[in-house]
Design a protein around this motif. Structure first.
Motif, PDB file in Angstrom:
ATOM      1  N   ASN A 193       0.797  -0.988   0.062  1.00  0.00           N
ATOM      2  CA  ASN A 193       0.050   0.126   0.018  1.00  0.00           C
ATOM      3  C   ASN A 193       0.708   1.399   0.108  1.00  0.00           C
ATOM      4  O   ASN A 193       1.334   1.668   0.972  1.00  0.00           O
ATOM      5  N   GLY A 194       1.192   1.758  -1.070  1.00  0.00           N
ATOM      6  CA  GLY A 194       2.140   3.000  -1.177  1.00  0.00           C
ATOM      7  C   GLY A 194       3.558   2.632  -1.669  1.00  0.00           C
ATOM      8  O   GLY A 194       3.896   1.515  -1.822  1.00  0.00           O
ATOM      9  N   LYS A 253       6.898   7.099   3.831  1.00  0.00           N
ATOM     10  CA  LYS A 253       5.661   6.181   3.022  1.00  0.00           C
ATOM     11  C   LYS A 253       4.691   7.233   2.235  1.00  0.00           C
ATOM     12  O   LYS A 253       4.095   7.938   3.091  1.00  0.00           O
ATOM     13  N   LEU A 255       1.697   7.604  -0.551  1.00  0.00           N
ATOM     14  CA  LEU A 255       0.433   6.949  -1.266  1.00  0.00           C
ATOM     15  C   LEU A 255      -0.172   8.097  -2.454  1.00  0.00           C
ATOM     16  O   LEU A 255      -0.230   8.967  -2.161  1.00  0.00           O
ATOM     17  N   GLU A 259      -3.457   5.083  -6.366  1.00  0.00           N
ATOM     18  CA  GLU A 259      -3.249   3.660  -5.683  1.00  0.00           C
ATOM     19  C   GLU A 259      -4.059   3.757  -4.300  1.00  0.00           C
ATOM     20  O   GLU A 259      -3.897   2.800  -3.505  1.00  0.00           O
ATOM     21  N   LYS A 260      -4.774   4.650  -3.988  1.00  0.00           N
ATOM     22  CA  LYS A 260      -5.580   5.046  -2.873  1.00  0.00           C
ATOM     23  C   LYS A 260      -6.502   3.751  -2.402  1.00  0.00           C
ATOM     24  O   LYS A 260      -7.542   3.487  -3.211  1.00  0.00           O
ATOM     25  N   LYS A 261      -6.398   3.176  -1.213  1.00  0.00           N
ATOM     26  CA  LYS A 261      -7.418   1.854  -1.081  1.00  0.00           C
ATOM     27  C   LYS A 261      -8.725   2.701  -0.473  1.00  0.00           C
ATOM     28  O   LYS A 261      -8.601   3.457   0.426  1.00  0.00           O
TER      29      LYS A 261
END
Length: 262
Positions: A193-194, A253, A255, A259-261
Motif C-alpha cells: 500500500n504505497g 511512505k 500513497l 493507488e489509494k485504497k
C-alpha cells in the motif's frame, strides 16, 4: 606483469575535468596487493571518505600509533583530498580499500591472499575508477553527485512501437530542491500500500527541503526502517517539505491518488 596481464583505457573528456580509467585484468599472482596511486600537489591533514548514507574524515599523517594503525580505510564510492581552494576526488565503482597518506592517494584493486580463500581474486577482473580534480571543496564541486553519476549512468532504450500510450517529453519520478539531500531508494511498501522513499543529507547541512513527485501524493507519512508510520506530513501540491539535519536519514511512505485504497 609476471603471469598476469593488465589492459587499461584512459579517457579524457572535452567538457569535464574527469580522467577515467577502465581496467581489465587477468590476475594470477599470489600474496600480492595491486593498488593504483596518484602523487598529488596537495597539503592537507585529513582526507574525506564516502560511506553509506554519509562520509567521514581520517588523518593523512602518522603522528600517533593510532594514526599509524589506520594504514587503510574502508569506504565506498569516493575519497577526497582537498586544500582550501583546490582538491582531487578519486571515484570508483566497486573497490573499498583506501590509503591516503601525506599527498599520495591510493586505492586497492586486487588482494590475492591465501586466507580465508586460497583462490581469492584469481582470474578475470573488470573495474573502473576516475580522478576528478576540482576547485574549492568537494562539497562545492559536487563530488558526491559526480560519484553517483559514475556508478549509476543513464541507460537508454528505444521506444517500443507496439505499446499503447504516450510518453511525455520529460518526466521525473521524484526529486528535491536541495543539492545536499540524496534520494537513495525508491521501493514498493512491504504491505503493498504505497511507496517507500529513503533520503539522507550528505554535506552536514541543516535546511528545509522541498520534495516533489511526478504524481500527486494524497498521503505522506514519515516511518521507521520497519515501515511503521511515525507521523503524517502535510502535502503541498505535488510534494511536501520537511527539515533535514546534518547526515540525517529519513524514510517516507507515500500513497498516490490512483493507488489509494478504499
Amino acid at each position: 606483469y609476471n603471469r598476469s596481464s593488465i589492459c587499461q583505457r584512459v579517457t579524457l573528456y572535452q567538457h569535464s575535468r574527469e580522467i577515467r580509467f577502465d581496467t581489465q585484468c587477468d590476475w594470477h599472482e599470489r600474496n600480492a596487493l595491486l593498488k593504483t596511486g596518484f602523487e598529488l600537489e596537495i597539503r592537507s591533514n585529513h582526507a574525506t571518505y564516502d560511506i553509506q548514507f554519509g562520509n567521514l574524515q581520517r588523518p593523512t599523517h602518522s603522528n600517533t600509533s593510532w594514526d599509524y594503525a589506520q594504514f587503510e580505510v574502508c569506504a565506498h564510492k569516493w575519497a577526497d583530498l582537498s586544500e582550501g581552494n583546490y582538491g582531487v576526488t578519486l571515484i570508483n565503482d566497486c573497490k573499498y580499500g583506501w590509503d591516503i597518506k601525506d599527498s599520495k592517494m591510493r586505492l586497492t584493486l586486487i588482494k590475492t591472499s591465501f586466507y580465508p580463500d586460497e583462490h581469492a581474486d584469481q582470474g578475470g577482473h573488470l573495474f573502473s575508477y576516475a580522478l576528478f580534480p576540482h576547485g574549492l571543496s568537494w562539497k562545492e564541486a559536487g563530488a558526491d553527485r559526480k560519484a553517483y553519476e559514475f556508478n549509476y549512468p543513464f541507460y537508454t532504450r528505444e521506444k517500443c512501437q507496439d505499446k499503447e500510450g504516450v510518453l511525455p517529453e520529460s518526466f521525473s519520478a521524484a526529486g528535491t530542491d536541495s543539492k545536499n539531500v540524496v534520494l537513495e531508494t525508491i521501493k514498493m511498501a512491504e504491505d503493498g500500500n504505497g511507496w517507500i522513499f529513503r533520503v539522507y543529507e550528505c554535506m552536514q547541512f541543516r535546511e528545509q527541503v522541498k520534495f516533489y513527485f511526478g504524481k500527486v501524493p494524497v498521503r505522506v507519512a514519515e516511518c521507521n526502517l520497519m515501515e511503521e508510520e511515525l507521523a503524517v506530513i502535510k502535502t503541498e501540491g505535488s510534494g511536501f517539505s520537511c527539515e533535514m539535519t546534518p547526515y540525517e536519514i529519513k524514510t517516507f511512505k507515500i500513497l498516490f491518488e490512483e493507488e489509494k485504497k478504499i
